[in-house]
Write a protein that holds these residues in place. Structure first.
Motif: not given
Length: 524
Positions: A46-55, A78-81, A403-409, A412-416
Motif C-alpha cells: 500500500r506504500h513504497e516504503q512497505g514494498a522495500g520492507f517486504m523485500a 519513499n524507498m530511501i528509508t 519505525l514501521g518495519y515490522g508489518i511489511p517485513a 515479505g518473510a511469509s511470501v519467502a
C-alpha cells in the motif's frame, strides 16, 4: 519486438527472481507489460516504503535478493528509508525505478515526479546506482547488480531506466549470463596459530554466520568456547550449554570478552547499535581478535589482529579442519552459564517480563520466524533472548532503526517461507507507520500472526526523555481501535493482557486458517 522494459523482466527471470514487490504507476507501465507474461509473482503493498520492507523480509528469509519496482521521484524517495535499513543490516535488495526522459534530466522543466538528481540521491544509500541508457547496457548492468548483491557485503542496489529508454525496442541477444563469483582466502596460518595457542576462547557471531549453525557448533565445541550471538545471529546453537544469547552491550557479556585471550568474530560488523546500545563506550578492547567477514571495507573499519575476507561458510570449514583434533576443556559451559545468568540479572523487572512475553510466543509457536519493529519487548529481546531458529529473529531496532518495519517485513518473510509460521511484533506507534499493509497480508491470505504491543503512545521515547531529565512532549499519540482496524481488513482479532492469562489463550486460539490474525496486548 520486445521493449527494453520487457527484456529487463526476462533478465530478472534469468537470475531466478521469483517475486517482486511494487505499486504500478504510469512510469513503470513497460515493466508491467513484461511482468504480466512472466513467471514472476507480483505483491502489491500500500506504500513504497512497505514494498522495500517486504523485500527486506523476503531477502532475509529466502537468502535471495528482494526485488522492488518503484516509479520516478516519490516512488524512489519513499524507498530511501528501506534502502538505508537494508544497507545498515547488510540485506540484499534490488530497487528498479523509472526516471524521466533522458533529455529532461537535471533541467528543472517541471515534469511529473521530477527530481534534480535522482541517480545522485540514490547513490547516497545504495551500494551502487546505475542508469540504463541504451539496450547494450541492460545485460551488464543487471549482471553487475546481482554480482554486487551476491559477492560483497550485501545491501541495496539501484537500477533506473529513463522512460524513453524503457519503451525502446530491445534488439540484442539476451544470452551470456554468468554465475556470481565468490571470494575466499587461503592464508589461515596466523588465525590457526592464535587459536591453537590460546586457552580462553570466546566466539562472537553476527548475521553473516546465521546459515552456519553446524560449523559454529563444531568450532565452539573444539575450542570449548562460549558463543555470543548478536541480534541477527539469535537462534544459532539454541539451548546449547555454550550459547550466550545476550548483547555485548551488557556488562556480563563484556566481562566474558575481556577475560578471553582470543576472540573469534564471525560475520559481525561490531556495530554500536548492537555492541554499545547504551552508548557508554564500555566495549572492551580485544587484544587478539580474529575476524571473518565478506567485506574488505568492513574489515578496515574495525581492524583485527587477523582479518580473513570471505564468506563465513567458506572459510570456517578450513578452520574446523585445522582444529579437528583439538578438544579443549576450559570450563566453557560454566563460563557461558555464568554470563547468561548475570546478563539476565542486569535487565530491569519490566524487561524480564517482556523477555517472558517473547518466550511465551516462542514456546507456543516453536521454530517460527519472529520479526520485530522498534518496540519495548524487541529492545528487551535484543538485549537478552534465545530464539529457537537460526535466522528466525530479526528486527529494525538495530542499525538504521526505521519505525514501521515490522508489518511489511513480515509479509515479505511469509511470501519467502509460506509453510512456516511468521510472527510480527510491533508497537501501536510503529504499526501506524505501515498499518495499511495489513490489507496486503489479507489479500495474499498469508497466515501471519500480528501482535501489537499497545501502550498507547511512544513509551520507549517517553522513558528516554524522563531518564534524560527532559519534560515529556509529543509521546502520547492515541492508538486507533485495533479491533475496528482488524474488522475493516476482515482479519480475526483478539485483545489481551499479560497478567491475566488472556495473552496465552489468545496465542493458543488465534485463527490463522484463512490468512492473518491480529492480537492486541494492552499495556496499562
Amino acid at each position: 519486438m520486445k521493449s527494453i522494459g520487457e527484456t529487463l523482466i526476462e533478465q530478472l527471470e534469468a537470475h531466478s527472481t521469483e517475486v517482486v514487490f511494487g505499486i504500478p504507476g504510469v512510469h513503470t507501465v513497460e515493466l508491467y507489460r513484461g511482468l504480466s507474461t512472466s513467471s514472476i509473482r507480483h505483491i502489491t503493498p500500500r506504500h513504497e516504503q512497505g514494498a522495500g520492507f517486504m523485500a527486506d523480509g523476503y531477502a532475509r528469509v529466502s537468502g535471495k535478493a528482494g526485488v522492488v519496482f518503484v516509479i520516478t521521484g516519490p516512488g524512489l524517495t519513499n524507498m530511501i528509508t528501506p534502502m538505508a535499513q537494508a544497507r545498515a543490516d547488510s540485506v540484499p535488495i534490488l530497487v528498479i525505478s523509472s526516471v524521466n526522459k533522458t533529455d529532461s534530466l537535471g533541467r528543472g522543466l517541471g515534469h511529473l515526479h521530477e527530481l534534480p538528481d535522482q541517480l545522485g540521491m540514490a547513490k547516497t544509500v545504495a551500494l551502487s546506482s546505475t542508469q540504463i541508457t541504451q539496450a547494450s547496457d541492460l545485460i551488464p548492468v543487471v549482471k553487475n547488480a546481482y554480482e554486487t548483491l551476491g559477492t560483497t557485503r550485501a545491501g541495496p542496489v539501484h537500477i533506473e531506466v529513463p522512460l524513453d529508454v524503457m519503451a525502446c525496442p530491445y534488439m540484442l541477444d539476451i544470452k551470456g549470463q554468468t554465475n556470481p563469483i565468490t571470494k575466499n582466502t587461503n592464508d589461515l596460518s596466523a588465525a590457526i596459530s592464535l587459536l591453537t595457542n590460546a586457552t580462553n576462547h570466546v566466539i562472537i557471531v553476527g548475521g553473516g554466520a546465521k546459515n552456519s549453525n553446524d560449523l559454529v557448533l563444531n568450532i565452539a565445541e573444539c575450542l570449548d568456547a562460549p558463543v555470543i550471538q548478536s541480534t541477527n545471529a539469535r537462534g544459532l546453537m539454541y539451548g546449547h550449554p555454550l550459547s550466550v544469547p545476550a548483547s555485548p552491550s551488557l556488562d556480563a557479556v563484556r566481562n566474558l570478552i575481556k577475560e578471553a585471550d582470543v576472540v573469534l568474530g564471525l560475520g559481525t560488523e561490531v556495530g554500536p547499535t548492537d555492541f554499545d546500545m547504551y552508548q557508554n563506550g564500555g566495549f572492551p578492547k580485544m587484544s587478539n581478535f580474529i575476524r571473518i567477514d565478506i567485506s574488505p571495507e568492513q574489515l578496515d573499519r574495525y581492524p583485527a589482529t587477523v582479518s580473513l575476507c570471505g564468506r563465513v561458510e567458506e572459510i570456517l570449514p578450513q578452520l574446523c579442519d585445522a582444529l579437528s583434533t583439538i578438544r579443549l576443556n576450559t570450563n566453557g559451559p560454566a563460563r557461558a552459564k555464568t554470563t547468561r545468568d548475570n546478563a539476565y540479572n542486569e535487565l530491569s523487572q519490566e524487561m524480564k517480563k517482556q523477555v517472558h512475553f517473547l518466550e511465551t510466543i516462542r514456546d507456543t509457536y516453536p521454530h517460527s520466524i519472529c520479526i520485530g519493529d522498534s518496540t519495548q519487548p524487541i529492545y528487551a529481546g535484543n538485549l537478552f533472548y534465545e530464539h529457537d531458529r537460526a535466522g528466525g529473529w530479526f528486527n529494525a531496532a538495530t542499525g538504521y532503526g526505521a519505525l514501521g518495519y515490522g508489518i511489511p517485513a513480515a509479509i515479505g518473510a511469509s511470501v519467502a517461507a509460506p509453510d512456516d509460521q511468521v510472527i510480527c511484533i510491533t508497537g501501536d506507534g510503529g504499526a501506524q507507520f505501515t498499518l495499511p499493509e495489513l490489507m496486503t497480508a489479507a489479500d495474499e491470505k498469508l497466515p501471519i500472526l500480528f501482535i501489537i504491543w499497545n501502550n498507547n503512545g511512544y513509551r520507549e521515547i517517553e522513558t528516554s526523555m524522563i531518564d534524560a531529565g527532559v519534560t515529556v512532549v509529543g509521546c502520547d499519540p492515541n492508538a486507533p481501535d485495533f479491533k475496528l482496524v482488524a474488522a475493516s481488513c476482515n482479519i480475526p482479532f483478539q485483545s489481551s493482557r499479560l497478567d491475566d492469562g488472556s495473552f496465552k489463550e489468545a496465542l493458543r486460539t488465534a485463527d490463522l486458517s484463512k490468512g492473518p490474525a491480529l492480537i492486541e496486548v494492552v499495556i496499562e
